[in-house]
Each structure stands twice: as structure tokens, then as C-alpha cells.
Design a protein around this motif. Structure first.
Motif, PDB file in Angstrom:
ATOM      1  N   ASP A 465      66.097  22.377  22.215  1.00 38.49           N
ATOM      2  CA  ASP A 465      66.953  23.511  23.114  1.00 38.49           C
ATOM      3  C   ASP A 465      65.804  24.149  23.833  1.00 38.49           C
ATOM      4  OD1 ASP A 465      69.690  22.754  21.766  1.00 38.49           O
ATOM      5  OD2 ASP A 465      69.233  24.579  20.693  1.00 38.49           O
ATOM      6  N   ALA A 466      64.670  24.856  22.853  1.00 42.22           N
ATOM      7  CA  ALA A 466      63.402  25.171  23.552  1.00 42.22           C
ATOM      8  C   ALA A 466      62.780  24.491  24.330  1.00 42.22           C
ATOM      9  CB  ALA A 466      62.822  26.491  22.081  1.00 42.22           C
ATOM     10  N   LEU A 467      62.759  23.456  23.781  1.00 41.70           N
ATOM     11  CA  LEU A 467      61.327  23.122  24.874  1.00 41.70           C
ATOM     12  C   LEU A 467      61.541  22.857  26.840  1.00 41.70           C
ATOM     13  CD1 LEU A 467      59.127  20.771  24.445  1.00 41.70           C
ATOM     14  CD2 LEU A 467      60.656  18.796  25.500  1.00 41.70           C
ATOM     15  N   PRO A 468      61.080  23.850  27.435  1.00 43.18           N
ATOM     16  CA  PRO A 468      60.802  23.648  28.754  1.00 43.18           C
ATOM     17  C   PRO A 468      61.447  22.876  29.214  1.00 43.18           C
ATOM     18  CG  PRO A 468      59.005  25.204  27.761  1.00 43.18           C
ATOM     19  CD  PRO A 468      59.344  24.008  26.842  1.00 43.18           C
ATOM     20  N   GLU A 469      62.231  22.756  30.698  1.00 41.26           N
ATOM     21  CA  GLU A 469      62.055  21.607  31.095  1.00 41.26           C
ATOM     22  C   GLU A 469      60.598  21.149  31.749  1.00 41.26           C
ATOM     23  OE1 GLU A 469      63.432  24.994  31.949  1.00 41.26           O
ATOM     24  OE2 GLU A 469      65.738  24.735  32.050  1.00 41.26           O
ATOM     25  N   ARG A 470      59.993  22.198  32.010  1.00 40.50           N
ATOM     26  CA  ARG A 470      58.509  21.171  33.286  1.00 40.50           C
ATOM     27  C   ARG A 470      58.044  20.225  32.414  1.00 40.50           C
ATOM     28  NH1 ARG A 470      56.729  26.231  36.830  1.00 40.50           N
ATOM     29  NH2 ARG A 470      58.185  25.896  38.027  1.00 40.50           N
ATOM     30  N   GLU A 471      58.651  20.816  30.877  1.00 43.78           N
ATOM     31  CA  GLU A 471      57.542  19.809  29.817  1.00 43.78           C
ATOM     32  C   GLU A 471      57.286  18.171  30.004  1.00 43.78           C
ATOM     33  OE1 GLU A 471      55.706  20.110  26.568  1.00 43.78           O
ATOM     34  OE2 GLU A 471      55.316  22.103  27.771  1.00 43.78           O
ATOM     35  N   PRO A 472      56.992  16.678  29.760  1.00 37.66           N
ATOM     36  CA  PRO A 472      56.230  16.090  30.228  1.00 37.66           C
ATOM     37  C   PRO A 472      57.898  15.105  29.385  1.00 37.66           C
ATOM     38  CG  PRO A 472      54.164  16.708  29.321  1.00 37.66           C
ATOM     39  CD  PRO A 472      55.148  17.194  29.239  1.00 37.66           C
ATOM     40  N   ALA A 473      58.109  14.127  30.174  1.00 39.11           N
ATOM     41  CA  ALA A 473      59.249  13.289  29.007  1.00 39.11           C
ATOM     42  C   ALA A 473      59.077  12.697  27.745  1.00 39.11           C
ATOM     43  CB  ALA A 473      59.731  12.078  30.021  1.00 39.11           C
ATOM     44  N   GLY A 474      57.573  12.301  27.273  1.00 36.27           N
ATOM     45  CA  GLY A 474      57.643  11.592  26.015  1.00 36.27           C
ATOM     46  C   GLY A 474      57.285  12.960  24.917  1.00 36.27           C
ATOM     47  N   ALA A 475      56.979  14.300  25.372  1.00 35.51           N
ATOM     48  CA  ALA A 475      57.444  15.062  24.681  1.00 35.51           C
ATOM     49  C   ALA A 475      58.879  15.276  24.030  1.00 35.51           C
ATOM     50  CB  ALA A 475      56.535  16.959  25.103  1.00 35.51           C
ATOM     51  N   ARG A 476      59.799  15.142  25.021  1.00 33.80           N
ATOM     52  CA  ARG A 476      61.120  15.273  24.718  1.00 33.80           C
ATOM     53  C   ARG A 476      61.792  13.842  24.070  1.00 33.80           C
ATOM     54  NH1 ARG A 476      64.384  18.673  26.221  1.00 33.80           N
ATOM     55  NH2 ARG A 476      63.173  19.411  27.976  1.00 33.80           N
ATOM     56  N   ARG A 477      61.258  13.351  24.544  1.00 33.17           N
ATOM     57  CA  ARG A 477      61.215  11.366  23.122  1.00 33.17           C
ATOM     58  C   ARG A 477      60.703  12.158  21.689  1.00 33.17           C
ATOM     59  NH1 ARG A 477      60.249   9.121  28.443  1.00 33.17           N
ATOM     60  NH2 ARG A 477      57.287   8.487  27.822  1.00 33.17           N
ATOM     61  N   GLU A 478      59.741  11.937  22.266  1.00 29.89           N
ATOM     62  CA  GLU A 478      58.875  12.483  20.746  1.00 29.89           C
ATOM     63  C   GLU A 478      59.689  13.364  19.524  1.00 29.89           C
ATOM     64  OE1 GLU A 478      56.830  12.231  17.090  1.00 29.89           O
ATOM     65  OE2 GLU A 478      56.528  10.739  19.092  1.00 29.89           O
TER      66      GLU A 478
END
Length: 504
Positions: A465-478
Motif C-alpha cells: 500500500d505504501a509503495l510510491p507510484e514512481r518506484e520501479p516495477a521490480g520493487a512492487r514485484r519483490e
């Protein structure tokens, strides 16, 4: 690229740097030690403002910040017990002019909010505060406040409510505040580019086919409709999210007539919102305990710390080239030959031995947690594990309210198979920094290692939920992979608890 010099040559490299002049002729910035505007730090109840604004302007800005926060606190859900005591002061960097601000800002950003593991949250903007920047402050302070008030924040809810609060930027400086006034640009976009409710409820912040501004506008419209047309259901939804209920389940429970499982329910909501956007949208008047006068403690910012601020923001703006970075590092080292931030950059730029530079910094600044963190990062490998842990412990002792220092120590202990020792540090870091995805995920990893996957799962969900929109897609996948691991861990644990299946 030249080979790394031996550690013995480091003093010679520093001596060569220090022999050069402070200000580079081609640069517009002039450090305070060489005639530039002095920087000051103003610490109030909820903010640390660092700025080169003149004293009266800086005082007015810190007062406005406290008024905005009071307006946010008066309007949003009450944080969980104890959350207010854990709330970290927000650091605000306000450059005196737009010309000074632009080299450290993403393209087109009027200001920005940094939520990461490297210390307190930070808002960066130009000190020439206009209506748009006041709206941005209200928006980002809403995000900061909600992190301590809600355990779950679906993206549409968090962004819609933050946009809803932007009208606090019209702050007249009186007790009565108006929230929810329709921003003309958001309303126009919501009318012209509607986002289907089913798509909006599933928005997770990842890059999609449509512009993110469409999602922001649609989120604001949905929040406005809920707040003004379904206030009881909206309050119930807030309560459920504050308690950590899964967003989909919270929505269906608070708004059973709009349950996505009901045929046509969300399509009916689409039509309702389209009609609502065409009508007159009202604002809401709220009384708030807006401080008439704001107390703060002021001190001068040393010239070397001005360089440290600029270096901390260096990579967030347009590319400035190696020569400009070398100038900045050189000027910082003129002011302080052992400054940990400057030496860390020097090590990376010139491939110098980081451990030698870090030890130099620790010797000169034994009470600066940044120097100990630099030393820990320079001590690699199992052979250095004991010294690395000692350095991280010292950083945490010196900065017990810094979530990064606590998080770093917890992760080191986790890596060394001592998650039980790391648990209190990971827990405390998450209490202080509920807005930080890495800190939340780090706490979840410690809990998982202790076999407490049931507690790790909601924390990992909060990290997503807290991950900012501009973070790389890899961070969300991890983060998503971590969530899957914890779910599997719990599934296996339940099977073990159930015992072997009976024989036929």
C-alpha cells in the motif's frame, strides 16, 4: 576508469581536493561560507524546516505548516492510541528561489514528498509558497498523517482523500477551515476522462495504460461523493481500514449495495458519479484548533550541512554531470574534511577505499550516526560481520528515533540468524515510519523468520500500500513475492499443525 588507490594515498587525494577553491565559477549556487544566503533550521512540534529563506519568511512558513497539519488532523480519522507519540517530525527543505529548487526536483514537480528508509519523511519545495504548493503540502501531510491512522490504505482511498484535502491550501489563517472544495483541474479531468469504478478500486499505483492523473481525479471524485452523499458508510469504511481489514472486504461491508459481486452494482456507481460530477459540489466547513502562534527552536545550519542537503537530493533532479558533483563534494570537504556524506560520495566517485574514509569520519565525528552507518556499509563480508553489527548498534544508539538506523540493525541481525534480537528494533522502526515500504517489509521479514507469518502478511500488504507510484516495477514485484512466500509459509504451517492425513 583508474584503479582504486591504496588506503595510504587517501590523505593525498583529500589534500589535493582541499587545495582547490570553494565556489566553482560556472555555478549559480554560492555556499553560505562564501557569501551565499545563510541557512537556518526551525524545529516546531511536528516539523523540522531547513531553508535559506529570511527569518520572517521562515517563521511564517513553519507556522503555516503547523496550521495545515492542524487542519488535516481535525478532518481525518484519529490515529491509533500511541501513534501520535510515535509520529516522526516531517523534514521540510525549502529553497529560497525556484532557481535553487529546480536542480533537485523531478521534472514538472512543484514539490515532492520522500518516503523511504533513509530517515524521517521529507518534503522538498521552493520557498516561494504559492497556492499550488500549499495544496501540495496539504496533500502530502495527509499521506503522512494517514499512515499512522490507517493500517490499510487502498490507493484510490489514499490519493482521493489527499486530493480532497488540498483545499486546505487556501488556508485563511483562521479557525474555520474549508475542506473538499472542488479543484477545477481535477473536476475537469474527472468529467472528461472517467475511470470505471471497478478499475479504480483495483488501482495499485503501478504504471497503467491511462495517465495517472485520471486515477487521481477519479479517486478524488469517489471520495468526495462518499464524504458528502454517504458519510456514514464512508466513516464505516475508514474504521474498517483503520483496523486493518482487507480493502475489498471493507468496501463490501461498508457499502453492501455497491458490492462488486452484485451484478450491475459498480456500473450503477459509474452512472451516479458521472451525474454527481456534473452538479454543484459543495465544500465542508470544519472548526479546528489552528494555532494562533507557533513555537519553534531556531539554529543556524552549518555550511557543510547545506552541501549535505544538496548531495542527499542530488539524484532526484535533472542530470548535472560529474563535474558539478565533484564541485559539490569538494566544497563540502573544504568545510569539513571528514564529513560522512561527502566522504561517501568521494569514495564512490573516485573508487577509494570506503572503509578507510569511514574510519576517518568516525574518528572525527564519533557522535554522528551517519558516520557509523557509512562505516557499516563499508565493512563487507562475513569476516567483518562483528564490526559491522557494532557500527550499526552505535548508529541506533545515537539515533534511537531514526527508523533507518533501527531498520538497518534489525536487518543485519536477521541476516545473521538472530531475528529474535532484531525484532524490537524492527518493530520500533515500523512504529515510527508506518509510511515506509522498506521498513514495513523489513519488519515482516523478521516476523516471518520467527515463524509468525500470520503477522507478517498484513505488514507486507501495508508495505505494498505504501509503495510510491514512481518506484520501479521490480520493487512492487519483490514485495508481492514476499507476500506469496508468507502465505505459503502459513499454509504449510497449518498442514503441519493438522498432522498427517488418516490412512484409508
Amino acid at each position: 576508469m583508474r584503479s582504486p588507490p591504496a588506503a595510504a594515498s587517501v590523505p593525498l587525494v583529500l589534500a589535493a581536493l582541499l587545495a582547490q577553491a570553494c565556489a566553482a565559477p560556472a555555478r549559480t549556487f554560492r555556499c553560505p561560507a562564501h557569501g551565499g544566503a545563510p541557512w537556518r533550521e526551525l524545529t516546531s512540534d511536528h516539523f523540522v524546516l531547513r531553508t535559506d529563506l529570511r527569518a520572517p519568511e521562515a517563521a511564517a512558513l513553519v507556522a503555516r505548516l503547523e496550521r495545515l497539519r492542524a487542519g488535516v488532523a481535525a478532518t481525518l480519522p484519529t490515529p491509533a492510541p500511541g501513534a501520535a507519540e510515535d509520529e516522526a517530525r516531517v523534514e521540510v527543505i525549502a529553497f529560497r528561489t525556484d532557481q535553487e529548487y529546480r536542480p533537485f526536483a523531478p521534472d514538472g514537480a512543484e514539490g515532492y514528498y520522500l518516503r523511504y528508509a533513509g530517515g524521517p519523511p521529507r518534503i522538498v519545495l521552493s520557498g516561494a509558497i504559492d497556492r499550488r504548493q500549499r495544496a501540495l503540502l496539504a496533500h502530502e501531510l495527509t499521506h503522512h498523517y494517514l499512515a499512522g491512522a490507517l493500517r490499510r490504505q487502498p490507493r484510490w482511498f489514499a490519493e482521493g482523500l489527499a486530493v480532497y484535502m488540498e483545499s486546505l491550501g487556501d488556508d485563511p489563517g483562521v479557525r474555520a477551515l474549508h475542506v473538499g472544495a472542488p479543484p477545477a483541474d481535477r473536476l475537469a479531468r474527472a468529467r472528461a476522462s472517467p475511470v470505471p469504478a471497478r478499475e479504480l478500486l483495483a488501482w495499485d499505483g503501478a504504471a497503467g495504460a491511462r495517465p495517472a492523473l485520471d486515477d487521481y481525479a477519479a479517486s478524488w471524485l469517489l471520495v468526495h461523493w462518499l464524504a458528502h452523499r454517504r458519510p456514514d458508510a464512508f466513516a464505516d469504511l475508514e474504521r474498517r481500514l483503520a483496523e486493518g481489514e482487507a480493502p475489498a472486504r471493507a468496501w463490501s461491508a461498508a457499502l453492501p449495495d455497491l458490492d462488486p459481486a452484485l451484478p450491475g452494482a459498480l456500473e450503477r456507481l459509474d452512472r451516479t458519479l458521472a451525474e454527481y460530477a456534473r452538479g454543484p459540489l459543495e465544500a465542508r466547513r470544519r472548526e479546528a484548533d489552528v494555532p494562533v502562534a507557533v513555537g519553534y527552536f531556531e539554529r543556524a545550519v552549518a555550511p557543510v550541512e547545506v552541501h549535505a542537503i544538496r548531495l542527499a537530493l542530488w539524484q532526484l533532479g535533472p542530470r548535472k554531470g560529474r563535474a558539478a558533483l565533484e564541485d559539490e563534494v569538494r566544497e563540502a570537504l573544504v568545510e569539513d574534511p571528514a564529513h560522512p556524506i561527502a566522504l561517501q560520495y568521494l569514495s564512490a566517485m573516485d573508487k577509494l577505499d570506503p572503509a578507510a574514509l569511514a574510519r576517518r569520519s568516525v574518528a572525527a565525528h564519533p557522535d554522528d550516526p551517519r558516520a557509523w552507518t557509512f562505516l557499516a556499509s563499508a565493512l563487507e563480508g562475513e569476516a567483518q560481520a562483528g564490526a559491522r553489527e557494532a557500527a550499526l548498534r552505535r548508529a541506533a544508539e545515537l539515533a534511537p528515533s531514526n527508523p533507518a538506523a533501527l531498520h538497518n540493525l534489525a536487518q543485519e541481525l536477521l541476516a545473521r540468524g538472530r531475528s529474535g534480537e532484531g525484532l524490537p528494533f524492527a518493530r520500533r522502526a515500523a512504529q515510527i515510519a508506518p509510511w515506509s515500504a522498506p521498513v514495513l517489509a523489513g519488519y515482516a521479514a523478521v516476523l516471518s523468520d520467527l515463524g509468525r507469518c500470520g503477522e507478517a502478511i498484513p505488514l507486507q500488504q501495508r508495505a505494498l500500500d505504501a509503495l510510491p507510484e514512481r518506484e520501479p516495477a521490480g520493487a512492487r514485484r519483490e514485495l508481492a513475492r514476499g507476500l506469496d512466500r508468507y502465505a505459503l509459509q502459513c499454509q504449510l504451517a497449518r498442514r503441519l499443525d493438522a498432522g498427517p492425513a488418516p490412512r484409508p
